[in-house]
Structure formats: structure tokens, C-alpha cells
Design a protein around this motif. Sequence first.
Motif, short mmCIF file in Angstrom:
data_model
loop_
_atom_site.label_atom_id
_atom_site.label_comp_id
_atom_site.label_asym_id
_atom_site.label_seq_id
_atom_site.Cartn_x
_atom_site.Cartn_y
_atom_site.Cartn_z
N ASP A 252 -66.58 6.25 3.17
CA ASP A 252 -67.85 6.32 3.89
C ASP A 252 -68.28 7.77 4.10
N VAL A 253 -67.55 8.47 4.95
CA VAL A 253 -67.91 9.84 5.31
C VAL A 253 -66.73 10.79 5.08
N GLU A 254 -65.59 10.46 5.70
CA GLU A 254 -64.36 11.21 5.50
C GLU A 254 -63.20 10.21 5.42
N VAL A 255 -62.07 10.66 4.90
CA VAL A 255 -60.93 9.76 4.71
C VAL A 255 -59.66 10.34 5.32
N HIS A 256 -58.70 9.48 5.53
CA HIS A 256 -57.34 9.91 5.89
C HIS A 256 -56.37 8.87 5.38
N GLY A 257 -55.11 9.12 5.61
CA GLY A 257 -54.07 8.27 5.03
C GLY A 257 -53.24 9.04 4.04
N GLY A 258 -53.82 10.13 3.50
CA GLY A 258 -53.12 10.97 2.53
C GLY A 258 -52.34 12.09 3.18
N ALA A 259 -51.92 13.05 2.36
CA ALA A 259 -51.03 14.11 2.84
C ALA A 259 -51.56 15.51 2.54
N THR A 260 -52.89 15.68 2.53
CA THR A 260 -53.42 17.04 2.48
C THR A 260 -53.26 17.67 3.86
N LEU A 261 -53.35 18.97 3.94
CA LEU A 261 -53.16 19.66 5.21
C LEU A 261 -54.15 19.19 6.26
N GLU A 262 -55.41 18.97 5.85
CA GLU A 262 -56.42 18.57 6.83
C GLU A 262 -56.20 17.16 7.36
N GLU A 263 -55.47 16.33 6.62
CA GLU A 263 -55.16 14.98 7.09
C GLU A 263 -53.90 14.95 7.95
N VAL A 264 -52.95 15.83 7.66
CA VAL A 264 -51.61 15.74 8.26
C VAL A 264 -51.42 16.63 9.49
N LEU A 265 -51.92 17.86 9.44
CA LEU A 265 -51.68 18.76 10.57
C LEU A 265 -52.59 18.41 11.75
N VAL A 266 -52.00 18.36 12.93
CA VAL A 266 -52.74 17.96 14.13
C VAL A 266 -52.45 18.93 15.28
N PRO A 267 -53.43 19.12 16.16
CA PRO A 267 -53.22 20.01 17.30
C PRO A 267 -52.75 19.25 18.54
N ILE A 268 -52.03 19.96 19.37
CA ILE A 268 -51.76 19.54 20.75
C ILE A 268 -52.27 20.68 21.62
N ILE A 269 -53.21 20.38 22.49
CA ILE A 269 -53.88 21.41 23.28
C ILE A 269 -53.67 21.13 24.76
N VAL A 270 -53.03 22.05 25.44
CA VAL A 270 -52.84 21.93 26.89
C VAL A 270 -53.92 22.78 27.56
N LEU A 271 -54.73 22.13 28.38
CA LEU A 271 -55.84 22.79 29.05
C LEU A 271 -55.52 23.01 30.53
#
Length: 371
Positions: A252-271
Motif C-alpha cells: 500500500d504505502v510502506e512495508v515491513h516484515g523484512g530485515a532491512t535496517l529501516e524495518e529492523v532497528l527500533v528506538p527506545i526513548i526515555v523522556l
Amino acid sequence: IYLREYDISENNTAAPISSDILSAVSSYFNDYKKQKLTNKTNPEFLQKVEEYAKTRPYNKFLTRLSLLNKVSEKSAEVFFFDALGVEYLSYIAAKCEELGLMTDIKIGHSELPSITSMNRDFYNYFKEENIHKIGELDECKHHSKKFDYQKCREPLHIFEELQIIDDEINKIYAKMTFEHIEKAVIVSDHGASRLAVINESENDAVVLSEKGEHSGRCAPAENDPEIPFATYENGYAVLANYDRFKGGRKADVEVHGGATLEEVLVPIIVLSLRPEKLEYSFAESEILFKPGQDAHLVLFCNAPMNKPQLKVGDKYYGGSFTVDKQHAEFYIEGARRKGKYNAEVYEGEVFSGISLSFEIKKQTQEDDLGI
């Protein structure tokens, strides 16, 4: 602000990762954002994606759960952004600075395949009643008739993505302010890829029988099908480049499920809220250039500091206390040319939201004469 470069550093990890890898990953995301906005890929970047599909640098980062064990309290108020990737960190950091929120940003990797059902570990870590799910970002990427790539090729959805993030950060800030929450934690299950959509490349090594499965980025498999540019984990063949398994539903617009860096790396942000009266300044913001010597700065804070750091360019510098814990001196290695510099102030690994400037000036003839 979305395109502002975000330099991933050792402060963003709790694992020893070489500066070369961190620099390469930073460059990757900065390039990715430009191509997402311009709606095209360049050959050099595609070659890098193919290379990373084999070397998989995301494995150098800790898992999300490992990071949570290091940076978060289990009783914290948690905001789960479905499909929030590392690409948005520069925007989030700028928004938080504007509101007066201090950010402690860590980056880890999700489990593969990068789908929500495989990445709910934070529900077992935090109290479920403290987790607020924000699903609008994921909805925009998957179910938007307005931005469906088959009908609208322009990346107009970026504006809606950023508006969703903007609105939610405002809500978190209001909640922290009026409900007196000391800290809030932003977590994500996975990121997403726009470039895997516009690349429009199929891999016929596996033909999917169900078109609705993750836009072809991963496929259930009893055994490792040993496909180039794919990994096999948790009973799935997972594509690490920009291919799509044949038979998968068109994205549709964007995808995930794969293993590119933009799909796999995620942030944890403490505010956390910046103290109302917290102020920083340099004792002297103008420094005379001295050949062969690093710039020397003294940072003053109107409250005691614990572990002051300055970020100048892409480097971090630790400070040493002088007369008391309100004064810390820094030697900025490499700042040996005249000109203006920007320094971001950190307390430990937490960005204070405050930036200061200093200037290195060359001595004039009057300076030399003592006039």
C-alpha cells in the motif's frame, strides 16, 4: 527537520559497537530519508542494501528487550508507537527540544520477521495497564486509500506520518506536565520501508499462496530455503534486501516484515521534563586560537551536574569538574580552526534539550601587543 541528519553514536547503544559501523548506519538512514522524500533510489544505495543483506549490521545492536532491561523501569508510563523506525529520530529529538523534554535515546533491533506478533516483548516487561498503544502510524502505512502506492506514487504520506508523531508527542508532553509523570518511555515493535515498495522487485524463490501476508517481505517456511539476501528465523524466510516474494499482496504505502535496517532497528526513548530553571552557559564563549592546542571550554550550570557531556559535530566530550559540580571543563579535540561551533549539552547519555555556541577567533595584532 525530518531530513536533519541524526548521528548514531555510542551513547545510543548499550553494546560495544565500532565507530565505523555506527557511522555507516547513520549514513544509511540519512540517505534513506532523502530517497524516501524524493521517491527514488540510487544505485549506490541499492548496492549498500544488498551488501547489508549479507553482513546484517543490525546484529551488532542489542535486542529491544536487552535494552529495556538496561534503561527502563518496569513501572514506567509507556507509549507504544506501532511501526516507529529510527528514521524519525531527528524529528522526534527536535520536537522534544522545542517542548522542553529531555531525551535518552537508545537503538536496538526487533525480532525477525519484523512483524508485530513477533515483537510484543515489552508487554511482558511493563505493566500492561501502563502501555498506551498508538496505531495511527501503522494504519497510515498499510491501510491508507489516500496514499496507496498503486494509485498515488508521490510520497505525500510523509506529511501525515510526521503530523501523527507531532500530535502524539504533544499529548505525551501534556500528560507528563498535568499528571506529573517524571518519565515516559516510547517503544516500537518494528520500523517500515518505503524504498522496498518503490523498488518493485520480485523474488520467485518462494511463491506465496496467501496474498495478504506482509506484502511478501517474509514467508512461512519449514526449513531454511537458503535464498540469497534472505535470513531464516523463527520459522520464516525473511528478505533482507528490497525484493518481495512472488504472490505477495502489492504494498500500500510502506512495508515491513523484512530485515532491512529501516524495518529492523527500533528506538527506545526515555523522556523527562526539563527542570524549569535549569540553565547552562559557557564561562567564555569566545576562545582565542592557539596553534597546536585544543579549544578549552568551561561549562556552568545553575544546578549540580552529575556526568556532563558536550556533543560537538559527531563527537562526544566528557567534562571534568573544577571548583564544584556546577563547573566542568572540556577540551574539544579537533576544534582548532577559527569559526563558530555548536555544542549540545548532555547529562550523562541524556540530551538536555539545550544547545550552546562558541567561537574560536584568531589573535589580532592588537591582541599580540596586549592592547
